[in-house]
Each structure stands twice: as C-alpha cells, then as structure tokens.
Design a protein around this motif. Structure first.
Motif, PDB file in Angstrom:
ATOM      1  N   THR A  67       0.866  -1.174   0.000  1.00 59.65           N
ATOM      2  CA  THR A  67       0.000   0.000   0.000  1.00 59.65           C
ATOM      3  C   THR A  67       0.902   1.223   0.000  1.00 59.65           C
ATOM      4  OG1 THR A  67      -0.145   0.031   2.401  1.00 59.65           O
ATOM      5  CG2 THR A  67      -1.889  -1.122   1.235  1.00 59.65           C
ATOM      6  N   SER A  68       0.497   2.225  -0.764  1.00 57.35           N
ATOM      7  CA  SER A  68       1.309   3.434  -0.870  1.00 57.35           C
ATOM      8  C   SER A  68       0.410   4.645  -1.077  1.00 57.35           C
ATOM      9  CB  SER A  68       2.300   3.305  -2.028  1.00 57.35           C
ATOM     10  OG  SER A  68       1.597   3.065  -3.224  1.00 57.35           O
ATOM     11  N   TRP A  69       0.903   5.780  -0.691  1.00 54.70           N
ATOM     12  CA  TRP A  69       0.149   7.022  -0.887  1.00 54.70           C
ATOM     13  C   TRP A  69       0.367   7.532  -2.300  1.00 54.70           C
ATOM     14  CZ3 TRP A  69      -3.254   7.362   2.691  1.00 54.70           C
ATOM     15  CH2 TRP A  69      -2.988   6.944   3.992  1.00 54.70           C
ATOM     16  N   GLY A  70      -0.689   8.035  -2.899  1.00 54.62           N
ATOM     17  CA  GLY A  70      -0.595   8.623  -4.227  1.00 54.62           C
ATOM     18  C   GLY A  70      -0.271  10.108  -4.158  1.00 54.62           C
ATOM     19  N   VAL A  71      -0.466  10.765  -5.261  1.00 53.51           N
ATOM     20  CA  VAL A  71      -0.217  12.204  -5.350  1.00 53.51           C
ATOM     21  C   VAL A  71      -1.404  12.952  -4.737  1.00 53.51           C
ATOM     22  CG1 VAL A  71       0.183  14.138  -6.940  1.00 53.51           C
ATOM     23  CG2 VAL A  71       1.119  11.859  -7.455  1.00 53.51           C
ATOM     24  N   PRO A  72      -1.164  13.860  -3.786  1.00 50.45           N
ATOM     25  CA  PRO A  72      -2.277  14.584  -3.157  1.00 50.45           C
ATOM     26  C   PRO A  72      -3.123  15.337  -4.186  1.00 50.45           C
ATOM     27  CG  PRO A  72      -0.236  14.984  -1.951  1.00 50.45           C
ATOM     28  CD  PRO A  72       0.145  14.257  -3.217  1.00 50.45           C
ATOM     29  N   VAL A  73      -4.430  15.275  -4.017  1.00 51.38           N
ATOM     30  CA  VAL A  73      -5.376  16.000  -4.864  1.00 51.38           C
ATOM     31  C   VAL A  73      -5.818  17.238  -4.080  1.00 51.38           C
ATOM     32  CG1 VAL A  73      -7.602  15.888  -6.061  1.00 51.38           C
ATOM     33  CG2 VAL A  73      -6.162  13.839  -5.888  1.00 51.38           C
ATOM     34  N   THR A  74      -5.428  18.416  -4.590  1.00 52.63           N
ATOM     35  CA  THR A  74      -5.636  19.645  -3.831  1.00 52.63           C
ATOM     36  C   THR A  74      -7.006  20.250  -4.099  1.00 52.63           C
ATOM     37  OG1 THR A  74      -3.267  20.067  -3.788  1.00 52.63           O
ATOM     38  CG2 THR A  74      -4.714  21.971  -3.479  1.00 52.63           C
ATOM     39  N   ASP A  75      -7.655  20.695  -3.015  1.00 52.31           N
ATOM     40  CA  ASP A  75      -9.012  21.220  -3.099  1.00 52.31           C
ATOM     41  C   ASP A  75      -9.034  22.750  -3.172  1.00 52.31           C
ATOM     42  OD1 ASP A  75     -11.802  20.311  -2.984  1.00 52.31           O
ATOM     43  OD2 ASP A  75     -11.936  21.523  -1.170  1.00 52.31           O
ATOM     44  N   ASN A  76      -7.899  23.380  -2.861  1.00 53.15           N
ATOM     45  CA  ASN A  76      -7.874  24.852  -2.870  1.00 53.15           C
ATOM     46  C   ASN A  76      -6.489  25.337  -3.322  1.00 53.15           C
ATOM     47  OD1 ASN A  76      -6.316  24.268  -0.618  1.00 53.15           O
ATOM     48  ND2 ASN A  76      -7.754  25.118   0.863  1.00 53.15           N
ATOM     49  N   GLY A  77      -6.201  26.623  -3.113  1.00 53.11           N
ATOM     50  CA  GLY A  77      -4.981  27.190  -3.677  1.00 53.11           C
ATOM     51  C   GLY A  77      -3.721  27.037  -2.853  1.00 53.11           C
ATOM     52  N   HIS A  78      -3.812  26.386  -1.707  1.00 55.63           N
ATOM     53  CA  HIS A  78      -2.643  26.294  -0.832  1.00 55.63           C
ATOM     54  C   HIS A  78      -1.671  25.198  -1.273  1.00 55.63           C
ATOM     55  CE1 HIS A  78      -4.027  29.121   2.277  1.00 55.63           C
ATOM     56  NE2 HIS A  78      -5.240  28.718   1.926  1.00 55.63           N
ATOM     57  N   ALA A  79      -0.417  25.372  -0.883  1.00 59.23           N
ATOM     58  CA  ALA A  79       0.585  24.341  -1.163  1.00 59.23           C
ATOM     59  C   ALA A  79       0.346  23.151  -0.238  1.00 59.23           C
ATOM     60  CB  ALA A  79       1.982  24.905  -0.932  1.00 59.23           C
ATOM     61  N   VAL A  80       0.640  21.950  -0.749  1.00 58.00           N
ATOM     62  CA  VAL A  80       0.455  20.737   0.061  1.00 58.00           C
ATOM     63  C   VAL A  80       1.438  20.771   1.230  1.00 58.00           C
ATOM     64  CG1 VAL A  80       0.410  18.228   0.036  1.00 58.00           C
ATOM     65  CG2 VAL A  80      -0.183  19.490  -2.039  1.00 58.00           C
ATOM     66  N   PRO A  81       0.953  20.689   2.464  1.00 63.11           N
ATOM     67  CA  PRO A  81       1.867  20.720   3.620  1.00 63.11           C
ATOM     68  C   PRO A  81       2.659  19.414   3.740  1.00 63.11           C
ATOM     69  CG  PRO A  81      -0.385  20.366   4.358  1.00 63.11           C
ATOM     70  CD  PRO A  81      -0.456  20.577   2.867  1.00 63.11           C
ATOM     71  N   ALA A  82       3.796  19.503   4.435  1.00 61.28           N
ATOM     72  CA  ALA A  82       4.719  18.365   4.535  1.00 61.28           C
ATOM     73  C   ALA A  82       4.078  17.146   5.211  1.00 61.28           C
ATOM     74  CB  ALA A  82       5.975  18.786   5.282  1.00 61.28           C
ATOM     75  N   HIS A  83       3.192  17.372   6.188  1.00 62.80           N
ATOM     76  CA  HIS A  83       2.609  16.203   6.883  1.00 62.80           C
ATOM     77  C   HIS A  83       1.726  15.380   5.945  1.00 62.80           C
ATOM     78  CE1 HIS A  83      -0.747  19.102   7.467  1.00 62.80           C
ATOM     79  NE2 HIS A  83      -1.515  18.044   7.611  1.00 62.80           N
ATOM     80  N   VAL A  84       1.355  15.982   4.807  1.00 58.22           N
ATOM     81  CA  VAL A  84       0.587  15.229   3.797  1.00 58.22           C
ATOM     82  C   VAL A  84       1.529  14.708   2.699  1.00 58.22           C
ATOM     83  CG1 VAL A  84      -1.257  15.345   2.065  1.00 58.22           C
ATOM     84  CG2 VAL A  84      -1.502  16.550   4.259  1.00 58.22           C
ATOM     85  N   SER A  85       2.344  15.617   2.143  1.00 58.01           N
ATOM     86  CA  SER A  85       3.182  15.221   0.996  1.00 58.01           C
ATOM     87  C   SER A  85       4.262  14.212   1.393  1.00 58.01           C
ATOM     88  CB  SER A  85       3.823  16.452   0.354  1.00 58.01           C
ATOM     89  OG  SER A  85       4.660  17.114   1.270  1.00 58.01           O
ATOM     90  N   GLU A  86       4.682  14.254   2.666  1.00 58.03           N
ATOM     91  CA  GLU A  86       5.756  13.342   3.090  1.00 58.03           C
ATOM     92  C   GLU A  86       5.247  12.246   4.018  1.00 58.03           C
ATOM     93  OE1 GLU A  86       8.830  15.876   4.677  1.00 58.03           O
ATOM     94  OE2 GLU A  86       8.779  17.130   2.866  1.00 58.03           O
ATOM     95  N   ARG A  87       3.966  11.991   3.957  1.00 58.10           N
ATOM     96  CA  ARG A  87       3.405  10.979   4.856  1.00 58.10           C
ATOM     97  C   ARG A  87       4.040   9.618   4.596  1.00 58.10           C
ATOM     98  NH1 ARG A  87      -2.869   9.662   6.589  1.00 58.10           N
ATOM     99  NH2 ARG A  87      -2.266   7.999   8.012  1.00 58.10           N
ATOM    100  N   GLY A  88       4.510   9.011   5.628  1.00 60.79           N
ATOM    101  CA  GLY A  88       5.153   7.703   5.505  1.00 60.79           C
ATOM    102  C   GLY A  88       4.158   6.579   5.607  1.00 60.79           C
ATOM    103  N   ARG A  89       4.549   5.445   5.142  1.00 70.83           N
ATOM    104  CA  ARG A  89       3.715   4.253   5.298  1.00 70.83           C
ATOM    105  C   ARG A  89       4.562   3.007   5.300  1.00 70.83           C
ATOM    106  NH1 ARG A  89      -1.519   3.199   5.768  1.00 70.83           N
ATOM    107  NH2 ARG A  89      -1.880   0.975   5.659  1.00 70.83           N
TER     108      ARG A  89
END
Lengths: 210, 210
Positions: free
Chosen positions: B188-210
């Motif tokens: 199982t792995s995380w995909g590319v974040p799908v952004t809902d608004n204009g903000h940059a993806v924060p590190a706790h989401v983009s670098e989420r480990g698994r």
C-alpha cells in the motif's frame, strides 16, 4: 438494475448520502476485496475475524477448518455479519471535524449455512484470493476437502456505502481559506513475486491485476 | 517485554504457530493500520463496521456521532470486538489447500466505555488517520465536540497473529516440484495529493510515511 433489499439493520443510518442501493455496486465492492471481516456472537460476546472469501452469484463463501473450536462449529446456522472494506484515500479537511476517508464498504447480514456445493464455494474463494490457482496448482484431495468447512451466506440483506471526492468543509472554513485541504489517495499494488522454487512465475501471478 | 493476557476467547486456537504474544507486536500492528473493524451485538445479531481508530498507551479509541441510532447508543457499555488487519501478500502454494496470505492481525475484546478525556481520544484518532492534522487544521469547537462520541476500549485482552514467508506445502508436493510456488507481496502506498484549494500541500501530507 436490481436494488438491495434493506431491512432496518441494513439501512444506512449515518451518512445517508453515501449509501448506494444497486446490486451491481455490491458485487463491485465484493469483487475488489481480498479479505472480509466476519462477526459472530460467541457466548454472548461478538467476535470479529479477518478471513478470505469468495462470491458466486448472490452467495458469499467463507471457509475454515473443521473440528472442535473451529469456524464451522462457531458460526454454522448463526446470524453473522460480514464487511468488505476498501480504503481509497484520506480526506484532509480545513477543519479536523470534517476529516474523513474515501472508501468502498459492503456489509452483509445473513445466516452462515454449510455450502451445498463445497467445491464450488472453495473455487469461488480461490478465484477471489488467488485467481488462476485452481486451474494451476494441485486441487484438493477428498481428505483435504474433509478438513475444510465451506460456509455460504446469502447476499440478500446487504448495504453499500461509497465515499469519493474532496472534503465537505463548512462554508466559514472554506471562506476563511487558511489551510490546505484535499485528498491523499491510498493505492494498493502487487510487488515483485518472491519465488520459492525453480519454476518461472506463471502469468496468473506475474500479471495479476488490481 | 510485556506479554498479552490471553483468555480462552483471545487465545489463538487455529494456527498457533502464527500467534504472537508480545505487547510491542500488538502496538506495532495497531499503529500500522488505518481502519479497524468493530463488532457489536445489536438485537441479538452481530454487526461489524469499518471505522477509524487511534491508540494512546493501552487504550484504543473510536469515535462516531452522538444521537439516536448512533455508534454511541449502540455500543456504550457493551462487549465489543475490534480487528485491525494488514494484508502483506498472497501465498501461492503448490497445492490449493496450502494457499494462504501473509498478514498482521490484531483482535481486541473489551467493553466500549465513554472516553474519560474525549479530546485526548480524538487526538489519537486523528494522529492515526491523518497525522499532523490536529496541529495544522482548525481544531474542534465545543459544539463539534458535543456532536462527537468518543469511546475507549482497553487493550488488555488482545491477540496478535502474524504470518510471513513462503508456502507450507506438503513434502510430496515439494518433491514432485511440478508448479511455481511463492509469494506475491501486496503493497500500500500514498498517491499524489489531490488539492481542493490554492494552498501548497503541507509536509505532513506530501511526506506521509507508510
């Protein structure tokens, strides 16, 4: 399109907007899963166990060992509840309260009965967890079949919930627009087969889809 | 190393060689999961539901809505069983009979009680499903907390089963050596974040480990 037959307990009470009522969606969720979680009451308390399953038409099959303190002994003829759940992503909302997950979920209520055709049930289970193996590997001997309990659960009483898409934040939080919001998709994929002997990896394993 | 406290129902009956008795292994399985399956008895029949959870020390927390026909109403003070299951691969044996899966499984038996510290429980749930979100997103208002039931289940009575490695075929099938056998790992792995608004993806989401 055939619809599900909801009873009070199989009618989705929370999150009604996520309830799905087509039988095709039920099949789709069940066919995409690898394991189910089976609940049964034992001595007045619920037990939930992860186990393999298979579907053939409107019957869900599970299997286990025969003998004392076995699955068969614990659940035959008793009400059971089976859940198949696929998590597709984590929904990050602007507020903690609206954080959620995207998922596909099927929940079935029924009575576990000995399968009328045990081989048919076992083939369905093998086709679900390792498609192609029944045709490729050595099939069960009568002695092995005798050690295997195959149980059937009717798919009549079932509910399906599916959540997709982005967060459902409150209007004030969307307007304030202070933080990132979105979805982090979760993918499952097959890795590189680990070979136990000298044979080449067969296509039903190396090309397994998901 | 603290060991688990098995009772008859939490003692692994089938596949004893796969039972694990260390508390650290229990924590490890629970901490690696994303959802649990919760079983409770309602009107004489078991219900199993997938739900988010969190762990803080020896307490498992789950949450739901307050109100009629809610999780809180259905399970508070009642025996529950919770399973967290991670499937790591499919084991392809030389015989259908010895096909199996590699997995990590924790099953907990307990009584669901209202959490003494609801915020602590909710923080544990958020830390499990979306680590970093409690610190980043808007935290719950008193009104949102009032809508949220947080329940606690003690981790005293638990069992852990872990299967790893290749197939356990019979000697005759190994000797005959007619087909491929091995393990197809499931990742199982995380995909590319799908952004809902204009903000940059924060590190706790983009670098989420698994």
């Amino acid at each position: 399109m055939t619809t599900l037959s909801p009873t009070p307990r199989s009618t989705v009470q929370r999150g009604k907007k996520r309830a799905v009522t087509s039988r095709d969606e039920l099949y789709s969720v069940l066919d995409a899963g690898l394991i189910c979680h089976l609940a049964v009451d034992v001595d007045g308390a619920p037990i939930v166990l992860p186990t393999a399953y298979g579907r053939d038409g409107d019957t869900l099959y599970i299997h286990g060992s025969t003998g004392a303190r076995s699955l068969r002994e614990a659940i035959t003829g008793k009400p059971v509840c089976v859940a198949v759940t696929l998590v597709d992503g984590v929904v990050y909302a602007r507020s903690v309260f609206h954080h959620s997950m995207n998922y596909r979920s099927a929940v079935i209520h029924g009575i576990a009965q000995p399968a009328e055709d045990e081989v048919r049930g076992l083939r369905a289970i093998v086709a679900q967890s390792s498609p192609g193996s029944w045709e490729y590997a050595r099939t069960p001997t009568p002695k092995e079949m005798a050690k295997t309990a195959v149980l059937a659960i009717d798919l009549t009483e079932a509910s399906v919930k599916i959540r997709t898409g982005g967060p459902g934040d409150d209007a004030e939080d969307i307007e304030a627009d202070t933080v990132w919001a979105g979805v982090l998709p979760l993918h499952t994929s097959w890795g590189v087969p680990v070979t136990d002997n000298g044979h080449a990896v067969p296509a039903h394993v190396s090309e397994r889809g998901r």
